[in-house]
Design a protein around this motif. Structure first.
Motif, PDB file in Angstrom:
ATOM      1  N   ASP A 111       0.846  -1.190   0.000  1.00  0.00           N
ATOM      2  CA  ASP A 111       0.000   0.000   0.000  1.00  0.00           C
ATOM      3  C   ASP A 111       0.887   1.249   0.000  1.00  0.00           C
ATOM      4  OD1 ASP A 111      -3.047   0.966   1.039  1.00  0.00           O
ATOM      5  OD2 ASP A 111      -1.393   2.285   1.599  1.00  0.00           O
ATOM      6  N   HIS A 113       0.508   4.137   1.080  1.00  0.00           N
ATOM      7  CA  HIS A 113       0.522   4.958   2.295  1.00  0.00           C
ATOM      8  C   HIS A 113       0.974   4.166   3.514  1.00  0.00           C
ATOM      9  CE1 HIS A 113      -0.346   8.187   4.998  1.00  0.00           C
ATOM     10  NE2 HIS A 113      -1.180   7.437   5.700  1.00  0.00           N
ATOM     11  N   LEU A 118       0.523  -5.915  -0.313  1.00  0.00           N
ATOM     12  CA  LEU A 118      -0.626  -6.153  -1.202  1.00  0.00           C
ATOM     13  C   LEU A 118      -0.101  -6.949  -2.397  1.00  0.00           C
ATOM     14  CD1 LEU A 118      -2.226  -2.567  -1.368  1.00  0.00           C
ATOM     15  CD2 LEU A 118      -2.854  -4.418   0.189  1.00  0.00           C
ATOM     16  N   TYR A 132      -8.419  -3.534  -4.567  1.00  0.00           N
ATOM     17  CA  TYR A 132      -7.373  -2.517  -4.476  1.00  0.00           C
ATOM     18  C   TYR A 132      -7.594  -1.475  -5.581  1.00  0.00           C
ATOM     19  CZ  TYR A 132      -4.985  -6.392  -2.065  1.00  0.00           C
ATOM     20  OH  TYR A 132      -4.662  -7.433  -1.240  1.00  0.00           O
ATOM     21  N   ILE A 133      -6.959  -0.336  -5.388  1.00  0.00           N
ATOM     22  CA  ILE A 133      -7.094   0.727  -6.390  1.00  0.00           C
ATOM     23  C   ILE A 133      -5.738   1.392  -6.642  1.00  0.00           C
ATOM     24  CG2 ILE A 133      -9.534   1.379  -6.248  1.00  0.00           C
ATOM     25  CD1 ILE A 133      -8.917   3.165  -3.967  1.00  0.00           C
ATOM     26  N   ALA A 134      -5.622   1.928  -7.855  1.00  0.00           N
ATOM     27  CA  ALA A 134      -4.435   2.707  -8.208  1.00  0.00           C
ATOM     28  C   ALA A 134      -4.832   4.176  -8.224  1.00  0.00           C
ATOM     29  CB  ALA A 134      -3.912   2.283  -9.573  1.00  0.00           C
TER      30      ALA A 134
ATOM     31  N   LEU B   3      -0.263   1.922  -5.614  1.00  0.00           N
ATOM     32  CA  LEU B   3      -1.343   0.979  -5.306  1.00  0.00           C
ATOM     33  C   LEU B   3      -1.799   1.223  -3.868  1.00  0.00           C
ATOM     34  CD1 LEU B   3      -2.931  -1.627  -6.192  1.00  0.00           C
ATOM     35  CD2 LEU B   3      -1.049  -2.935  -5.158  1.00  0.00           C
ATOM     36  N   PHE B   4      -3.101   1.109  -3.656  1.00  0.00           N
ATOM     37  CA  PHE B   4      -3.649   1.303  -2.316  1.00  0.00           C
ATOM     38  C   PHE B   4      -4.696   0.236  -2.026  1.00  0.00           C
ATOM     39  CE2 PHE B   4      -2.098   5.387  -3.747  1.00  0.00           C
ATOM     40  CZ  PHE B   4      -1.444   5.891  -2.619  1.00  0.00           C
ATOM     41  N   ARG B   5      -4.812  -0.093  -0.727  1.00  0.00           N
ATOM     42  CA  ARG B   5      -5.828  -1.061  -0.333  1.00  0.00           C
ATOM     43  C   ARG B   5      -7.231  -0.484  -0.512  1.00  0.00           C
ATOM     44  NH1 ARG B   5      -7.244  -5.383   2.141  1.00  0.00           N
ATOM     45  NH2 ARG B   5      -5.183  -6.134   2.680  1.00  0.00           N
ATOM     46  N   SER B   6      -7.389   0.820  -0.244  1.00  0.00           N
ATOM     47  CA  SER B   6      -8.737   1.400  -0.215  1.00  0.00           C
ATOM     48  C   SER B   6      -8.670   2.906  -0.456  1.00  0.00           C
ATOM     49  CB  SER B   6      -9.370   1.153   1.156  1.00  0.00           C
ATOM     50  OG  SER B   6      -8.615   1.849   2.142  1.00  0.00           O
ATOM     51  N   GLU B   7      -9.829   3.496  -0.655  1.00  0.00           N
ATOM     52  CA  GLU B   7      -9.887   4.954  -0.807  1.00  0.00           C
ATOM     53  C   GLU B   7      -9.387   5.653   0.443  1.00  0.00           C
ATOM     54  OE1 GLU B   7     -14.008   5.105  -3.338  1.00  0.00           O
ATOM     55  OE2 GLU B   7     -13.185   6.981  -2.574  1.00  0.00           O
ATOM     56  N   THR B   9      -6.908   4.854   2.380  1.00  0.00           N
ATOM     57  CA  THR B   9      -5.441   5.026   2.394  1.00  0.00           C
ATOM     58  C   THR B   9      -4.990   5.968   1.277  1.00  0.00           C
ATOM     59  OG1 THR B   9      -5.005   3.001   1.114  1.00  0.00           O
ATOM     60  CG2 THR B   9      -5.013   2.792   3.512  1.00  0.00           C
ATOM     61  N   VAL B  10      -5.749   6.036   0.173  1.00  0.00           N
ATOM     62  CA  VAL B  10      -5.440   7.045  -0.859  1.00  0.00           C
ATOM     63  C   VAL B  10      -5.592   8.442  -0.256  1.00  0.00           C
ATOM     64  CG1 VAL B  10      -6.164   8.102  -3.035  1.00  0.00           C
ATOM     65  CG2 VAL B  10      -6.199   5.614  -2.807  1.00  0.00           C
ATOM     66  N   ALA B  12      -5.495   9.372   2.831  1.00  0.00           N
ATOM     67  CA  ALA B  12      -4.467   9.638   3.843  1.00  0.00           C
ATOM     68  C   ALA B  12      -3.137   9.972   3.167  1.00  0.00           C
ATOM     69  CB  ALA B  12      -4.310   8.425   4.757  1.00  0.00           C
ATOM     70  N   TRP B  13      -2.810   9.272   2.081  1.00  0.00           N
ATOM     71  CA  TRP B  13      -1.561   9.548   1.352  1.00  0.00           C
ATOM     72  C   TRP B  13      -1.604  10.954   0.743  1.00  0.00           C
ATOM     73  CZ3 TRP B  13      -0.371  10.659  -3.799  1.00  0.00           C
ATOM     74  CH2 TRP B  13       0.981  10.570  -4.145  1.00  0.00           C
ATOM     75  N   LEU B  24      -9.103   7.504  -9.488  1.00  0.00           N
ATOM     76  CA  LEU B  24      -8.789   6.162  -9.004  1.00  0.00           C
ATOM     77  C   LEU B  24      -9.099   5.164 -10.112  1.00  0.00           C
ATOM     78  CD1 LEU B  24     -10.380   6.403  -5.445  1.00  0.00           C
ATOM     79  CD2 LEU B  24      -8.031   6.906  -6.157  1.00  0.00           C
ATOM     80  N   VAL B  25      -8.286   4.146 -10.219  1.00  0.00           N
ATOM     81  CA  VAL B  25      -8.431   3.139 -11.273  1.00  0.00           C
ATOM     82  C   VAL B  25      -8.463   1.768 -10.606  1.00  0.00           C
ATOM     83  CG1 VAL B  25      -7.288   2.124 -13.291  1.00  0.00           C
ATOM     84  CG2 VAL B  25      -7.250   4.602 -12.955  1.00  0.00           C
ATOM     85  N   ASN B  26      -9.480   0.967 -10.950  1.00  0.00           N
ATOM     86  CA  ASN B  26      -9.542  -0.362 -10.337  1.00  0.00           C
ATOM     87  C   ASN B  26      -8.648  -1.354 -11.097  1.00  0.00           C
ATOM     88  OD1 ASN B  26     -11.015  -1.585 -12.515  1.00  0.00           O
ATOM     89  ND2 ASN B  26     -12.931  -0.740 -11.700  1.00  0.00           N
TER      90      ASN B  26
END
Lengths: 150, 76
Positions: A111, A113, A118, A132-134, B3-7, B9-10, B12-13, B24-26
């Motif tokens: 992740d 952040h 992952l 997960y998302i990019a 890459l992020f686990r969830s919105e 953490t996005v 927060a980043w 965001l792209v799945n």
């Protein structure tokens, strides 16, 4: 040989060596492989960079930092494929290595952040889908302004 | 492109780095992008999509607007 033909030859040599060795070659290795002078390879690198097909190492044009989807340096997107370990430039390129090599891959990513592990996986030409998302932080028009940050 | 686990953490980043949240792209969209960009990368006919072709690819995946347009000057 025209510049275009030479560029194709250099580009194919880069990817052939990278796929085989899991390491992006430098200009002298390319020169030996296709039997041309290294200066010609360096000119081809510059043209391929202008076409946004590779990124030379900023402090050393003899080395390649990115031959997308492959990275010339270790990144947080290691990709295991065909019994080798490659490095992708970003999350998109982690899938890109599977697409380019046409094989199953697994990437032990994390992740962006939290650093939580992952895993990304491609099996039988399909991604193993997870929620997960990019995040694309840079607009498309500016990707190549600072490709290493992008 | 991280890459992020969830919105969560996005978000927060973005906050931690003072960077505005962008699209965001799945993983399915990401895989399709990888195929468009790289499936022929090791072949003679390999080439990078042109600007209009890129917009068309993004739009086909539901990624629309000037963010995805290489020719857009909205972000300068």
């Amino acid at each position: 040989m025209s510049g275009d033909d030479l560029d194709v030859k250099v580009k194919l040599a880069i990817y052939e060596i990278t796929a085989d060795s899991s390491r992006i070659p430098n200009s002298s290795e390319i020169a030996r492989k296709i039997d041309i002078h290294e200066s010609e390879v360096l000119r081809a690198f510059a043209r391929l960079h202008a076409q946004r097909l590779l990124l030379p190492e900023p402090a050393d044009p003899r080395r390649i930092r990115m031959a997308p989807p492959f990275s010339g340096v270790a990144t947080s997107f290691p990709v295991e494929a065909n019994g080798k370990q490659y490095y992708a430039n970003c999350v998109w390129d982690a899938y890109g290595i599977a697409a380019a090599l046409h094989c199953d891959v697994i990437s032990h990513a994390s992740d962006g952040h939290t650093g939580e592990p992952l895993t990304l996986e491609v099996k039988n030409d399909r991604p193993v889908l997870k929620p997960y998302i990019a995040h694309f932080a840079v607009p498309t028009a500016h990707w190549w302004d600072d490709l290493i940050f992008t | 492109m991280l890459l992020f686990r969830s919105e969560e953490t996005v978000n927060a980043w973005c906050m931690a780095h003072n960077i505005p949240r962008r699209p965001l792209v799945n993983l399915e969209q990401l895989w399709q992008l990888a195929l468009h960009w790289y499936a022929k990368r090791l072949t003679v006919e390999s080439r990078r999509p042109g600007p209009d072709e890129m917009v068309s690819i993004f739009n086909s995946l539901g990624l629309t607007g000037p963010f995805w347009d290489q020719k857009s000057d909205r972000w300068k």
